[in-house]
Write an enzyme that holds these catalytic residues in place. Sequence first.
Site, short mmCIF file in Angstrom:
data_model
loop_
_atom_site.label_atom_id
_atom_site.label_comp_id
_atom_site.label_asym_id
_atom_site.label_seq_id
_atom_site.Cartn_x
_atom_site.Cartn_y
_atom_site.Cartn_z
CE1 TYR A 66 -4.23 -2.41 -0.66
CE2 TYR A 66 -6.22 -2.15 -1.63
CZ TYR A 66 -5.22 -1.74 -1.45
OH TYR A 66 -4.97 -0.42 -1.79
N GLY B 27 5.93 5.82 1.78
CA GLY B 27 5.72 5.32 0.37
C GLY B 27 6.08 6.56 -0.52
CB ALA C 248 -5.64 -4.08 5.37
#
Length: 253
Positions: free
Chosen positions: A156, A14, A159
């Site tokens: 989210y 990323g 995770a």
Amino acid sequence: MAAWSQPRTVIVTGGASGIGLAIARRLAAEGAAIAVLDRDEVTATAAADSITAAGGQAIGLAADVTDRPAIDDAVAQVRDQLGPPTILVTSAGLDGFDRFLTITPAGWERILAVNLTGTFHCCQAAVPDMIEQRWGRIVTISSSSAQTGNPLMTHYSAAKAGVVGFTKALALELGPQGITVNTVPPGFVDTPMLRRSEARGFLGTGVGQHEATTPVRRVGQPEDIAAACAFLVRDDASYITGQVIAMNGGRTT
């Protein structure tokens, strides 16, 4: 004093924008060779070119962290072009805002695939080089949502909480081999992802509202996260592992 006693090769997933790009630029400025991994080859290459233009050494590679063969191939390319990667920062991430009862199984799986399983793929692909070198640094990027939860973000938050547990367990396993594993959970950081959330109306009246309730009275910058990562991957940080290094301006203590 130099950050490392010998040259180091870093993989930042990323790494083409936001926090990942800031980390890549900071570690390049400190003398590491950087591999910028991102889903988009054009943006990965552009990020690497910007680092090279500033005097650093970098390559950009296209790789989706949910695609294990692509990650394995990218790590092999890094090894061939820059040398064995002994520093990994897993910054690739995907957010989501959905009421719990509207989250589809596919949506749930996608959020976990990018944020948690993607972290697993990248670590498993990179760790063999670290074991061979008897030295390694892994920094996972989790989230303050893992610590506090967030409405509309059960997938989210779950995770990213998984990333925290993964980090702690991996640190215990790899510590005897000279490898440290820590996680940085950013809080409110001014990134393109944050601004997209603001534009969609998920931040109340906007970033300013949250800035006013942050103890240090400012929104975080990607460079703040990069500074923490730069410390954790140094030779000097060899006694720090399995830790959650929160970067949130005091919003979570």
